[in-house]
Design a protein around this motif. Structure first.
Motif, PDB file in Angstrom:
ATOM      1  N   GLN A   9       0.818  -1.210   0.000  1.00 44.90           N
ATOM      2  CA  GLN A   9       0.000   0.000   0.000  1.00 44.90           C
ATOM      3  C   GLN A   9       0.852   1.260   0.000  1.00 44.90           C
ATOM      4  O   GLN A   9       0.492   2.272  -0.616  1.00 44.90           O
ATOM      5  N   GLU A  10       1.998   1.202   0.674  1.00 45.24           N
ATOM      6  CA  GLU A  10       2.852   2.387   0.731  1.00 45.24           C
ATOM      7  C   GLU A  10       3.528   2.659  -0.610  1.00 45.24           C
ATOM      8  O   GLU A  10       3.689   3.823  -1.005  1.00 45.24           O
ATOM      9  N   ILE A  11       3.914   1.612  -1.303  1.00 41.66           N
ATOM     10  CA  ILE A  11       4.492   1.802  -2.639  1.00 41.66           C
ATOM     11  C   ILE A  11       3.482   2.509  -3.540  1.00 41.66           C
ATOM     12  O   ILE A  11       3.818   3.433  -4.301  1.00 41.66           O
ATOM     13  N   LYS A  12       2.222   2.107  -3.427  1.00 48.64           N
ATOM     14  CA  LYS A  12       1.161   2.742  -4.209  1.00 48.64           C
ATOM     15  C   LYS A  12       0.962   4.189  -3.773  1.00 48.64           C
ATOM     16  O   LYS A  12       0.854   5.099  -4.600  1.00 48.64           O
ATOM     17  N   ARG A  13       0.886   4.404  -2.461  1.00 53.47           N
ATOM     18  CA  ARG A  13       0.620   5.753  -1.952  1.00 53.47           C
ATOM     19  C   ARG A  13       1.717   6.731  -2.336  1.00 53.47           C
ATOM     20  O   ARG A  13       1.449   7.894  -2.691  1.00 53.47           O
ATOM     21  N   LEU A  14       2.966   6.259  -2.286  1.00 49.97           N
ATOM     22  CA  LEU A  14       4.094   7.123  -2.618  1.00 49.97           C
ATOM     23  C   LEU A  14       4.092   7.538  -4.085  1.00 49.97           C
ATOM     24  O   LEU A  14       4.590   8.610  -4.442  1.00 49.97           O
ATOM     25  N   GLY A  15       3.540   6.678  -4.921  1.00 54.62           N
ATOM     26  CA  GLY A  15       3.624   6.930  -6.362  1.00 54.62           C
ATOM     27  C   GLY A  15       5.001   6.570  -6.890  1.00 54.62           C
ATOM     28  O   GLY A  15       5.552   7.256  -7.770  1.00 54.62           O
ATOM     29  N   ALA A  16       5.582   5.492  -6.354  1.00 58.27           N
ATOM     30  CA  ALA A  16       6.922   5.061  -6.770  1.00 58.27           C
ATOM     31  C   ALA A  16       6.893   4.527  -8.195  1.00 58.27           C
ATOM     32  O   ALA A  16       5.888   3.978  -8.657  1.00 58.27           O
ATOM     33  N   ASP A  17       8.015   4.721  -8.891  1.00 59.88           N
ATOM     34  CA  ASP A  17       8.128   4.107 -10.216  1.00 59.88           C
ATOM     35  C   ASP A  17       9.202   3.036 -10.246  1.00 59.88           C
ATOM     36  O   ASP A  17       9.400   2.373 -11.269  1.00 59.88           O
ATOM     37  N   LYS A  18       9.922   2.855  -9.083  1.00 62.56           N
ATOM     38  CA  LYS A  18      10.958   1.848  -9.048  1.00 62.56           C
ATOM     39  C   LYS A  18      11.097   1.309  -7.630  1.00 62.56           C
ATOM     40  O   LYS A  18      11.020   2.061  -6.656  1.00 62.56           O
ATOM     41  N   VAL A  19      11.286  -0.003  -7.543  1.00 61.05           N
ATOM     42  CA  VAL A  19      11.541  -0.649  -6.253  1.00 61.05           C
ATOM     43  C   VAL A  19      12.846  -1.412  -6.355  1.00 61.05           C
ATOM     44  O   VAL A  19      13.030  -2.235  -7.260  1.00 61.05           O
ATOM     45  N   LEU A  20      13.748  -1.116  -5.437  1.00 60.85           N
ATOM     46  CA  LEU A  20      15.050  -1.779  -5.397  1.00 60.85           C
ATOM     47  C   LEU A  20      14.976  -2.900  -4.375  1.00 60.85           C
ATOM     48  O   LEU A  20      14.812  -2.662  -3.179  1.00 60.85           O
ATOM     49  N   LEU A  21      15.044  -4.141  -4.849  1.00 62.53           N
ATOM     50  CA  LEU A  21      14.991  -5.313  -3.972  1.00 62.53           C
ATOM     51  C   LEU A  21      16.397  -5.621  -3.484  1.00 62.53           C
ATOM     52  O   LEU A  21      17.312  -5.807  -4.292  1.00 62.53           O
ATOM     53  N   ILE A  22      16.574  -5.716  -2.169  1.00 59.69           N
ATOM     54  CA  ILE A  22      17.898  -5.950  -1.591  1.00 59.69           C
ATOM     55  C   ILE A  22      17.992  -7.390  -1.111  1.00 59.69           C
ATOM     56  O   ILE A  22      17.260  -7.820  -0.219  1.00 59.69           O
ATOM     57  N   GLY A  23      18.919  -8.137  -1.710  1.00 63.93           N
ATOM     58  CA  GLY A  23      19.149  -9.518  -1.321  1.00 63.93           C
ATOM     59  C   GLY A  23      18.793 -10.495  -2.408  1.00 63.93           C
ATOM     60  O   GLY A  23      18.063 -10.183  -3.354  1.00 63.93           O
ATOM     61  N   GLY A  24      19.297 -11.712  -2.257  1.00 61.56           N
ATOM     62  CA  GLY A  24      19.020 -12.757  -3.237  1.00 61.56           C
ATOM     63  C   GLY A  24      17.613 -13.305  -3.098  1.00 61.56           C
ATOM     64  O   GLY A  24      16.803 -12.827  -2.293  1.00 61.56           O
ATOM     65  N   LYS A  25      17.332 -14.342  -3.868  1.00 64.30           N
ATOM     66  CA  LYS A  25      15.974 -14.885  -3.919  1.00 64.30           C
ATOM     67  C   LYS A  25      15.565 -15.604  -2.640  1.00 64.30           C
ATOM     68  O   LYS A  25      14.373 -15.819  -2.406  1.00 64.30           O
ATOM     69  N   SER A  26      16.529 -15.973  -1.821  1.00 67.85           N
ATOM     70  CA  SER A  26      16.175 -16.572  -0.531  1.00 67.85           C
ATOM     71  C   SER A  26      15.718 -15.489   0.450  1.00 67.85           C
ATOM     72  O   SER A  26      14.941 -15.761   1.371  1.00 67.85           O
ATOM     73  N   ALA A  27      16.195 -14.273   0.260  1.00 68.52           N
ATOM     74  CA  ALA A  27      15.788 -13.158   1.123  1.00 68.52           C
ATOM     75  C   ALA A  27      14.481 -12.546   0.637  1.00 68.52           C
ATOM     76  O   ALA A  27      13.580 -12.256   1.432  1.00 68.52           O
ATOM     77  N   ILE A  28      14.395 -12.301  -0.661  1.00 67.66           N
ATOM     78  CA  ILE A  28      13.163 -11.783  -1.271  1.00 67.66           C
ATOM     79  C   ILE A  28      12.861 -12.663  -2.476  1.00 67.66           C
ATOM     80  O   ILE A  28      13.599 -12.655  -3.474  1.00 67.66           O
ATOM     81  N   SER A  29      11.798 -13.411  -2.397  1.00 74.20           N
ATOM     82  CA  SER A  29      11.504 -14.442  -3.395  1.00 74.20           C
ATOM     83  C   SER A  29      11.083 -13.834  -4.732  1.00 74.20           C
ATOM     84  O   SER A  29      10.751 -12.647  -4.833  1.00 74.20           O
ATOM     85  N   THR A  30      11.079 -14.664  -5.750  1.00 77.10           N
ATOM     86  CA  THR A  30      10.599 -14.231  -7.066  1.00 77.10           C
ATOM     87  C   THR A  30       9.112 -13.895  -7.017  1.00 77.10           C
ATOM     88  O   THR A  30       8.620 -13.084  -7.809  1.00 77.10           O
ATOM     89  N   THR A  31       8.401 -14.522  -6.076  1.00 80.30           N
ATOM     90  CA  THR A  31       6.974 -14.203  -5.905  1.00 80.30           C
ATOM     91  C   THR A  31       6.800 -12.741  -5.517  1.00 80.30           C
ATOM     92  O   THR A  31       5.944 -12.032  -6.056  1.00 80.30           O
ATOM     93  N   VAL A  32       7.624 -12.293  -4.581  1.00 76.42           N
ATOM     94  CA  VAL A  32       7.571 -10.888  -4.169  1.00 76.42           C
ATOM     95  C   VAL A  32       7.931  -9.996  -5.354  1.00 76.42           C
ATOM     96  O   VAL A  32       7.292  -8.956  -5.585  1.00 76.42           O
ATOM     97  N   GLU A  33       8.957 -10.404  -6.097  1.00 77.98           N
ATOM     98  CA  GLU A  33       9.386  -9.608  -7.248  1.00 77.98           C
ATOM     99  C   GLU A  33       8.242  -9.457  -8.253  1.00 77.98           C
ATOM    100  O   GLU A  33       7.994  -8.362  -8.780  1.00 77.98           O
ATOM    101  N   LYS A  34       7.507 -10.544  -8.499  1.00 77.26           N
ATOM    102  CA  LYS A  34       6.382 -10.495  -9.430  1.00 77.26           C
ATOM    103  C   LYS A  34       5.266  -9.597  -8.883  1.00 77.26           C
ATOM    104  O   LYS A  34       4.633  -8.846  -9.636  1.00 77.26           O
TER     105      LYS A  34
END
Length: 693
Positions: free
Chosen positions: A463-488
């Motif tokens: 919800q915060e990403i939407k509220r901010l009006g972000a156009d880019k999200v930088l994911l920190i860490g490999g797929k064990s830290a942030i899964s591909t599901t989150v990326e999608k």
């Protein structure tokens, strides 16, 4: 009648285990006017004709004693206040009488006393007269058929002391003949009283002249006055007790009791008269700190702590409960009481101390000495000019707390003309990849740092990403830290998702640092412990320093290459960064290497804050806990926006961090304190706030 050993029978009584109260008890007296009702006691010389039996005289004295003691702080109980008995049988009468008496004292036996009032008689001669005081002694009056209450046996020394106080008082006041203190009679009431007890025989009614005296209001009043004063004096002692409450020794002098107690460990001194503990070495009340040292020397008494501190340089005394500075020979006293004409009425280490003192004065104000701003005043027309806004940034969990900070920085979301509309997203349940991301977030237009779970995008972050009006999200860490599901899921919000993640935390760290546009210096911190890296993150983020993570023993070739030629600060002692690794850095960077360390994470924080105090100039301070990483991690972007230092605390403000805040509070006009997360306790929050007025 003459009361020789009263015939009674054995009653089995359950003995209550008693732990004396040290601070909240009251002083009790149970007054027992002897006899009553059908049990009239001795008729004396003329009672059969006049109706003045023993029960009449004892009640008159008992009621007068009650009246006198009700003017004191001793709580008064009476077994009877009218001409009554307790049972039809004399034995049962005594049993029930003592059930009533002991019921009054139950739970407060150590702070109670029992006085049973009687008159004597001798049937074989009218010449016998005088006064006797009785207490129970198992050794002197043991009868197997009539055993005493075990609690009275334990109270024998106190009963003896009570008798020794009562006896001379009565003699001096009434003028009766001294027939001595006796302990050879096992009277039912004193052997079964569950508190210190005496039985007084106030003259012989079988003696005509003494009977006449006993009948007079003056005698009754004098006897009551004597017993009242004795009761008052009984409590004027100081008891040294062990940690279980068992008395070790008793004193009539406060100073003697405390002096003796100081030769022992884990003891208390109880003022029986005031019903308060006046010394307690089972608790540590004051700590003496030497500047720069994390360990304190502890004391029970403030005077002892100050005396110890005075003999040493750079010391201060802290009240452990309040967390306040009580004395110091190196800290400045920031708070001053000033009169209308501006003259000083005293300076203090704590605002609360100054205000408390000022409230007892007229036409004064409390000011911050460095800014001269008014913190409190009772001068007509004067106004308080300095306040501190304490604002909590705390959500229901760490994920919402991160959003609260983002909303504080960007209450309206990203502005349309903002060049970088980036959000940094990291795993909220593990710190490995995110420790060094603060400086990169700062260079990406001060990107807010949000938290997510590994398997799915956290709803608060979404919800915060939407509220901010972000156009880019930088994911920190490999797929064990942030899964591909989150990326999608992130991409599904219509934003670009970019991942920075290596094979391990150290590769991820180097990848983060390589993204930095400009680096003024490098903090080197242990990558297996979050505390030191987080302590440096606000400064690094605000000052274009990188945070380089390493293991304890040595830097990798890639890390050593990255740091080469840079100003370098090692964070933490040799327990987290070895001397071998320090040598590596010195061989590479020479004199540009320094170590900032303390004996604890908070001491290291103090060293960092002290070293880079010029980098943190702000009207704001951030406060979070130092025992967990997420709240402090997401604070770095707020620190960049406000230029504020981040203070980490546990259950109290660290001594060295307190010293840093002393200086910071005097050099900066702080108006806002943000507490980040819901785990900051009231005591350290109050300690930090007091340093900022």
């Amino acid at each position: 009648m003459k009361k020789s050993l009263l015939v009674s029978f054995f009653i089995f009584m359950v003995v209550m285990i008693h732990s004396p109260s040290f601070a909240s008890a009251e002083k009790y007296i149970v007054i027992d006017p002897g006899h009553g009702g059908k049990f009239s006691g001795t008729s004396g010389y003329s009672g059969a004709e006049t109706g003045f039996y023993e029960k009449v005289g004892t009640l008159e004295i008992g009621l007068k004693l009650k009246e006198k003691l009700e003017e004191t702080d001793i709580k008064v109980f009476m077994t009877r206040q009218t001409d009554r008995d307790f049972a039809n049988d004399s034995k049962e009468d005594l049993i029930e009488r003592m059930n009533v008496a002991n019921g009054f004292a139950n739970g407060n036996n150590d702070n109670s006393l029992f006085i049973s009032i009687h008159h004597n008689a001798y049937p074989f001669s009218t010449l016998v007269k005088g006064y006797e005081t009785y207490y129970y002694s198992k050794a002197a009056a043991w009868d197997e058929e009539y055993p005493p209450d075990p609690m009275q046996v334990n109270f024998e020394s106190e009963s003896r002391r009570l008798a020794s106080i009562v006896h001379p008082q009565v003699l001096n006041k009434t003028g009766l003949l001294d027939k001595g203190i006796q302990n050879d009679q096992a009277f039912f009431v004193i052997r079964n009283a569950q508190m210190p007890s005496v039985l007084v025989e106030l003259g012989y009614m079988s003696n005509p002249s003494e009977e006449s005296l006993i009948k007079t209001s003056r005698f009754q009043n004098d006897a009551a006055e004597a017993l009242a004063q004795a009761a008052i004096n009984f409590f004027k002692v100081f008891e040294v007790k062990d940690s279980s409450g068992k008395e070790i020794k008793q004193f009539t002098s406060r100073d003697d009791a405390i002096t003796f107690a100081k030769t022992l460990n884990n003891v208390t001194v109880f003022d029986k008269d005031k019903q308060e503990t006046i010394y307690d070495s089972t608790k540590v009340n004051y700590d003496v700190y030497i500047k720069g040292k994390s360990k304190a020397v502890s004391f029970t008494e403030l005077s002892d702590a100050i005396n110890y501190a005075k003999d040493r340089n750079n010391t201060k005394v802290i009240d452990k409960k309040k967390g306040t500075v009580e004395w110091s020979n190196y800290l400045t006293r920031p708070y001053q009481i000033r009169s209308k004409d501006g003259s000083s009425k005293g300076s203090y280490f704590e605002k609360s101390q100054a205000i408390t003192a000022a409230k007892a004065m007229k036409d004064v104000k409390v000011v911050n000495r460095s800014s001269a701003e008014t913190l409190w005043t009772n001068i007509s027309g004067e106004q308080v000019t300095k306040t501190l806004n304490v604002k909590a940034l705390a959500g229901s969990d760490r994920f919402e707390t991160a959003v609260k900070i983002s909303k504080e920085i960007y209450p309206q979301g990203f502005k349309d003309n903002k060049n970088e509309k980036t959000v940094v997203l990291t795993n909220g349940l593990g710190y490995a990849d995110a420790l060094s991301v603060g400086p990169l977030a700062a260079q990406l237009g001060n990107a807010p740092i949000l938290l997510t779970r590994s398997s799915s995008l956290d709803p608060f972050a979404e919800q915060e990403i939407k509220r901010l009006g972000a156009d880019k999200v930088l994911l920190i860490g490999g797929k064990s830290a942030i899964s591909t599901t989150v990326e999608k899921q992130v991409k599904g919000l219509g934003v670009t998702a970019e991942r920075i993640g290596g094979a391990n935390r150290y590769e991820t760290n180097l990848m983060i640092n390589e993204r930095l546009d400009h680096v003024e210096g490098v903090f080197v911190a242990n990558g297996l412990s979050y505390a030191d890296a987080l302590a440096s993150s606000p400064i690094a983020s605000a000052s274009d320093w990188a945070i380089l993570l390493t293991d304890k023993k040595e830097l990798s070739a890639e890390a050593l290459s990255y740091v080469k030629g840079q100003d370098t600060a090692i964070l933490g002692g040799e327990a987290v960064i070895s001397s071998n690794l320090e040598e590596q850095l010195k061989n590479s960077n020479g004199s540009n290497v320094k170590r900032l360390a303390g004996e604890t994470r908070y001491e290291t924080l103090a060293a960092i804050l002290d070293e880079y105090n010029d980098e943190m100039v702000s009207d704001t301070v951030l406060l979070s806990i130092g025992q967990d990483f997420p709240d402090a991690l997401v604070s770095s972007s707020l620190a960049v926006q406000t230029g504020a230092p981040l203070i980490l605390v546990h259950d109290a403000l660290n001594s060295s961090v307190q010293d840093v805040l002393f200086e910071y509070g005097m050099e900066n006009r702080v108006t806002t304190l943000f507490t980040v997360g819901g785990k900051v306790q009231e005591k350290p929050k109050s300690q930090v706030a007091n340093r900022l007025y």
